[in-house]
Design a protein around this motif. Structure first.
Motif, PDB file in Angstrom:
ATOM      1  N   MET A   1       0.845  -1.180   0.000  1.00  0.00           N
ATOM      2  CA  MET A   1       0.000   0.000   0.000  1.00  0.00           C
ATOM      3  C   MET A   1       0.882   1.230   0.000  1.00  0.00           C
ATOM      4  SD  MET A   1      -2.613   1.320   2.939  1.00  0.00           S
ATOM      5  CE  MET A   1      -1.376   1.648   4.141  1.00  0.00           C
ATOM      6  N   GLY A   2       0.555   2.188  -0.833  1.00  0.00           N
ATOM      7  CA  GLY A   2       1.273   3.446  -0.860  1.00  0.00           C
ATOM      8  C   GLY A   2       0.516   4.506  -0.090  1.00  0.00           C
ATOM      9  N   THR A   3       1.217   5.182   0.800  1.00  0.00           N
ATOM     10  CA  THR A   3       0.641   6.281   1.572  1.00  0.00           C
ATOM     11  C   THR A   3       1.567   7.471   1.413  1.00  0.00           C
ATOM     12  OG1 THR A   3      -0.341   4.770   3.179  1.00  0.00           O
ATOM     13  CG2 THR A   3      -0.032   7.041   3.885  1.00  0.00           C
ATOM     14  N   TRP A   4       1.023   8.623   1.073  1.00  0.00           N
ATOM     15  CA  TRP A   4       1.869   9.780   0.836  1.00  0.00           C
ATOM     16  C   TRP A   4       1.589  10.926   1.789  1.00  0.00           C
ATOM     17  CZ3 TRP A   4      -1.308   7.542  -2.775  1.00  0.00           C
ATOM     18  CH2 TRP A   4      -2.505   8.184  -3.048  1.00  0.00           C
ATOM     19  N   GLU A  48      -7.848  -5.117   9.083  1.00  0.00           N
ATOM     20  CA  GLU A  48      -6.784  -4.893   8.105  1.00  0.00           C
ATOM     21  C   GLU A  48      -6.773  -3.432   7.652  1.00  0.00           C
ATOM     22  OE1 GLU A  48      -4.591  -7.210   7.094  1.00  0.00           O
ATOM     23  OE2 GLU A  48      -5.526  -8.876   8.181  1.00  0.00           O
ATOM     24  N   ALA A  49      -5.583  -2.957   7.290  1.00  0.00           N
ATOM     25  CA  ALA A  49      -5.408  -1.553   6.905  1.00  0.00           C
ATOM     26  C   ALA A  49      -6.245  -1.167   5.696  1.00  0.00           C
ATOM     27  CB  ALA A  49      -3.934  -1.252   6.639  1.00  0.00           C
ATOM     28  N   ASP A  50      -6.372  -2.056   4.708  1.00  0.00           N
ATOM     29  CA  ASP A  50      -7.138  -1.677   3.517  1.00  0.00           C
ATOM     30  C   ASP A  50      -8.607  -1.448   3.835  1.00  0.00           C
ATOM     31  OD1 ASP A  50      -7.473  -4.442   3.917  1.00  0.00           O
ATOM     32  OD2 ASP A  50      -7.739  -4.834   1.783  1.00  0.00           O
ATOM     33  N   VAL A  51      -9.167  -2.264   4.717  1.00  0.00           N
ATOM     34  CA  VAL A  51     -10.564  -2.085   5.130  1.00  0.00           C
ATOM     35  C   VAL A  51     -10.702  -0.785   5.916  1.00  0.00           C
ATOM     36  CG1 VAL A  51     -12.447  -3.069   6.511  1.00  0.00           C
ATOM     37  CG2 VAL A  51     -10.985  -4.574   5.134  1.00  0.00           C
ATOM     38  N   ALA A  52      -9.748  -0.521   6.791  1.00  0.00           N
ATOM     39  CA  ALA A  52      -9.776   0.692   7.604  1.00  0.00           C
ATOM     40  C   ALA A  52      -9.588   1.944   6.760  1.00  0.00           C
ATOM     41  CB  ALA A  52      -8.706   0.610   8.685  1.00  0.00           C
ATOM     42  N   VAL A  99     -11.907   1.644  13.696  1.00  0.00           N
ATOM     43  CA  VAL A  99     -10.587   1.888  13.110  1.00  0.00           C
ATOM     44  C   VAL A  99      -9.580   2.279  14.190  1.00  0.00           C
ATOM     45  CG1 VAL A  99      -9.284   3.477  11.622  1.00  0.00           C
ATOM     46  CG2 VAL A  99     -11.414   2.444  10.796  1.00  0.00           C
ATOM     47  N   VAL A 100     -10.012   3.047  15.176  1.00  0.00           N
ATOM     48  CA  VAL A 100      -9.092   3.527  16.210  1.00  0.00           C
ATOM     49  C   VAL A 100      -9.131   2.669  17.466  1.00  0.00           C
ATOM     50  CG1 VAL A 100      -9.077   5.885  15.318  1.00  0.00           C
ATOM     51  CG2 VAL A 100     -10.733   5.245  17.091  1.00  0.00           C
TER      52      VAL A 100
END
Length: 134
Positions: A1-4, A48-52, A99-100
């Motif tokens: 996953m790319g996060t900028w 999972e991060a993608d769901v969040a 999420v948190v």
């Protein structure tokens, strides 16, 4: 996953979700948002991060329609109009709360001082949702 960056659409997953919304028929967009929020809110195990990431983006779109809500990202957010999403406020709050909450991969990824801007952004979305519909 790319996060900028730390915004709700500042990652590949959320940007792809915005593209999916744009490609969906107008009458299917609210359902896609509802499903994204429900998937996160209903996760009882490890989130999972993608769901969040998708849930945070969806919650930001709901919050943007609420009193005091911030406009969504004009570059990576959806370009097509969205229906009234304010009926999804409660579900969006539930999704953000999940999420948190542990166990959440996204919460782990944004732990520590470097994650403070992301946590602040999520809290701003939450406050817009709590403030109510415009």
């Amino acid at each position: 996953m790319g996060t900028w960056d730390t915004g709700p659409f500042d990652n590949d997953t959320a940007a792809d979700f915005a593209g999916d919304l744009d490609e969906a028929a107008e009458d299917e967009r609210a359902g896609l948002l509802r499903d994204a929020l429900a998937r996160a809110a209903g996760t009882t195990g490890y989130l999972e991060a993608d769901v969040a990431d998708t849930a945070v983006a969806a919650a930001a779109l709901v919050a943007a329609q609420c009193r005091g809500g911030e406009p969504t990202d004009p570059v990576y957010g959806p370009e097509e109009p969205l229906p009234d999403l304010t009926p999804l406020r409660g579900l969006a709050l539930d999704a953000l709360d999940r999420v948190v909450s542990e166990p959440s991969e996204l919460l782990e990824l944004w732990a520590g001082a470097e994650g403070a801007p992301w946590r602040t952004g999520v809290e701003r979305i939450r406050l817009s949702l709590v403030s109510g519909a415009a």
